[in-house]
Design an enzyme around this catalytic site. Structure first.
Site, short mmCIF file in Angstrom:
data_model
loop_
_atom_site.label_atom_id
_atom_site.label_comp_id
_atom_site.label_asym_id
_atom_site.label_seq_id
_atom_site.Cartn_x
_atom_site.Cartn_y
_atom_site.Cartn_z
N ASP A 1 34.74 38.04 35.76
CA ASP A 1 34.58 38.46 37.27
C ASP A 1 35.72 38.10 38.14
O ASP A 1 35.70 37.10 38.57
CB ASP A 1 33.11 38.12 37.50
CG ASP A 1 32.86 38.64 39.21
OD1 ASP A 1 33.45 39.70 39.46
OD2 ASP A 1 31.86 38.09 39.87
N ASP B 1 37.89 44.08 41.85
CA ASP B 1 36.82 43.52 41.55
C ASP B 1 36.22 43.82 40.09
O ASP B 1 35.58 45.12 40.18
CB ASP B 1 35.52 43.21 42.55
CG ASP B 1 34.38 42.71 42.09
OD1 ASP B 1 34.43 41.92 40.98
OD2 ASP B 1 33.59 42.44 42.73
#
Ligand SMILES: *[C@@H]1O[C@H](CO)[C@@H](O)[C@H](O)[C@H]1NC(C)=O
Ligand SMILES: *[C@@H]1O[C@H](CO)[C@@H](O)[C@H](O)[C@H]1NC(C)=O
Ligand SMILES: *[C@@H]1O[C@H](CO)[C@@H](O)[C@H](O)[C@H]1NC(C)=O
Ligand SMILES: *[C@@H]1O[C@H](CO)[C@@H](O)[C@H](O)[C@H]1NC(C)=O
Ligand SMILES: *[C@@H]1O[C@H](CO)[C@@H](O)[C@H](O)[C@H]1NC(C)=O
Ligand SMILES: *[C@@H]1O[C@H](CO)[C@@H](O)[C@H](O)[C@H]1NC(C)=O
Length: 466
Positions: free
Chosen positions: A62, A254
């Site tokens: 992430d 992201d």
């Protein structure tokens, strides 16, 4: 502009240490093996080794958060977990329990320190990192997703607890190894999107994963990988909006978010322009808000109805602008439909552009088209057409011309356009007359802007999509 103490501290440490270590440039290495797996919906994960002797698990990668956390107990979803008692290198900390919330779902855990290796991503020598030993969660783990934790790869300023003096895993890696301060990611969705693959590399980028050149844009703030969008185009129509709105209040790259997310105002404009471009008008509001799928036996016909999207980024090259293309093949996301649809030989698609209250998010539907290099050392993010792109055609172009991107940066806590003295006086008089109303407005304004530090919101949004 907010000051970022995490980074100041970081810089201070680097300055004090001087250039004690010789960093070995590892770029342009051999063709890298796929070390990421997963599905577009449940996330891309990597296998890590934690502790001594090593305990092996999968964790989601992430770039939209900075904590490293692994399940510390057996869950109803998985038997495997990190057992710190079995690691002779684990060290407890006295830090308070961390509580990390994502848009939906959360986890809670205690911070432990232990040794980490990720051999498939160049991290061979053990690095001492902080890891949260997850003891309690809600809507965080996904059944049959194969992963039991999360590896946050963003900057130290997002690490929780906020005043715990903890560094991010990326920082620890660079401090304790000879790897350069670079992270690169190739996310590859498959035509069925259910056995995705990809490559994550620390310390280098591998040009054999890209077709054509890499183009670089500046990181404007080191917390998330926060960059600037200077324009958006739908088909051949530019979205008419002050470019600050595109980055209100940030634009992040992201890997923990599935969709392309745009600030509400921008989203409304984009959707309204897409509607005007559609050759066929078979789509109602339920389709655009993602609650209804469109099922078809001829996806290529569906794709041909929708326009291409262009995202413009300022290039680090003088007076040039990067144009990233997002094809309908990316923003219309293949989704598992009802069995009856499958029996009819139809596949189902979901609109993967969503509104956001926390800025723009270039999630995996965008990243899957590109090989993305997070060159933290140079403070830039690079994009090149990925070898495993959704559409193999070149999807990145460098354009002549530029706009002063400084004006696109979202500035909190300050009035951006300078009011003239006269305007201030008029405003002042106005406020005296309407003091109570102004007070209320100001109160609400500042209350809304108070910075809830980026820990929790926005990142890792794929949990919302299921
Ligand atoms: C920790 O465990 C490893 C592997 O079992 C062993 O080689 C090492 O000697 C142990 N270290 C200590 C300090 O007990
Ligand atoms: C996870 O999925 C499997 C197979 O579909 C099912 O048997 C199991 O009960 C599920 N577990 C939970 C906790 O939902
Ligand atoms: C979108 O871009 C692709 C690749 O450049 C092109 O083939 C296609 O025609 C474009 N679609 C539209 C609607 O212009
Ligand atoms: C970029 O544009 C500025 C202003 O238009 C000009 O002064 C400058 O020479 C240009 N630089 C390059 C490298 O073309
Ligand atoms: C990044 O910085 C290094 C060292 O300063 C330099 O050699 C390299 O060319 C830079 N990369 C880019 C893309 O500017
Ligand atoms: C861009 O705008 C900022 C203020 O908005 C100004 O300070 C800066 O000099 C401008 N840069 C260029 C290259 O014109």
């Amino acid at each position: 502009m907010e000051f970022n103490f995490g980074n100041l501290l970081f810089m201070a440490v680097l300055l004090c240490m001087g250039d004690a270590k010789i960093r070995i440039p590892l770029r342009y290495k051999r063709a890298s093996a796929n070390n990421l797996k997963g599905t577009t919906v449940t996330g891309y994960y990597i296998t890590v080794n934690l502790g001594t002797p090593p305990q092996t698990f999968n964790v989601i990668v992430d770039t939209g958060s900075s904590n490293f956390a692994v399940s510390g107990t057996k869950t109803s979803f998985s038997d495997s977990f990190y057992n710190k008692a079995l690691s002779n290198t684990s060290i407890d900390t006295t830090l308070p329990t961390v509580d990390v919330h994502y848009t939906e779902g959360w986890w809670k855990g205690n911070i432990v320190s232990d040794l980490l290796t990720i051999p498939s991503a160049n991290l061979i020598q053990p690095v001492r990192v902080h890891v949260a030993d997850i003891s309690e969660t809600k809507n965080f783990f996904i059944n049959e997703s194969q992963w039991i934790g999360i590896l946050g790869l963003a900057y130290s300023s997002l690490v929780l607890p906020k005043n715990g003096g903890l560094w991010s895993v990326m920082h620890d890696i660079v401090e304790q190894t000879t790897l350069e301060d670079i992270l690169s990611m190739q996310l590859c969705s498959t035509p069925t999107r259910d056995e995705t693959q990809g490559v994550l590399l620390f310390g280098e980028w591998d040009s054999s994963l890209a077709t054509g050149q890499i183009y670089w844009t500046r990181i404007v703030k080191q917390w998330y990988y926060d960059i600037l969008i200077t324009g958006l185009k739908v088909g051949d129509t530019m979205i008419e909006v002050d470019c600050e709105e595109l980055n209100n209040d940030r634009t992040i790259v992201d890997s923990g978010t599935t969709n392309l997310r745009l600030p509400q105002k921008v989203y409304n404009l984009v959707v309204s322009v897409i509607k005007t471009k559609l050759v066929k008008d078979d789509f109602d509001d339920d389709f655009y808000d993602g609650t209804k799928m469109f099922c078809t036996s001829e996806p290529n016909v569906l794709f041909s109805w929708f326009p291409n999207l262009s995202i413009f980024l300022p290039s680090t090259e003088a007076n040039k602008t990067i144009e990233l293309t997002v094809f309908p093949q990316s923003y219309l996301q293949l989704t598992e439909g009802l069995v009856t649809e499958t029996l009819l030989g139809r596949s189902c698609y979901k609109f993967a552009i969503f509104p956001s209250t926390s800025g723009s998010v270039l999630g995996t539907v965008v990243m899957e088209q590109y090989y993305v290099v997070f060159d933290r050392g140079n403070n830039t993010v690079g994009f090149a057409t990925s070898k495993c792109a959704v559409l193999p055609t070149t999807s990145i172009q460098i354009r002549n011309g530029w706009i002063n991107s400084t004006s696109c940066q979202y500035i909190s806590h300050s009035v951006k356009s300078p009011l003239t003295l006269a305007a201030y006086i008029v405003l002042g008089l106005f406020c005296i007359c309407l003091l109570p109303v102004c007070f209320l407005i100001a109160y609400n304004f500042f209350r809304k802007r108070s910075p809830g530090i980026g820990c929790c919101s926005g990142s890792y949004n794929q949990l919302n999509d299921t």
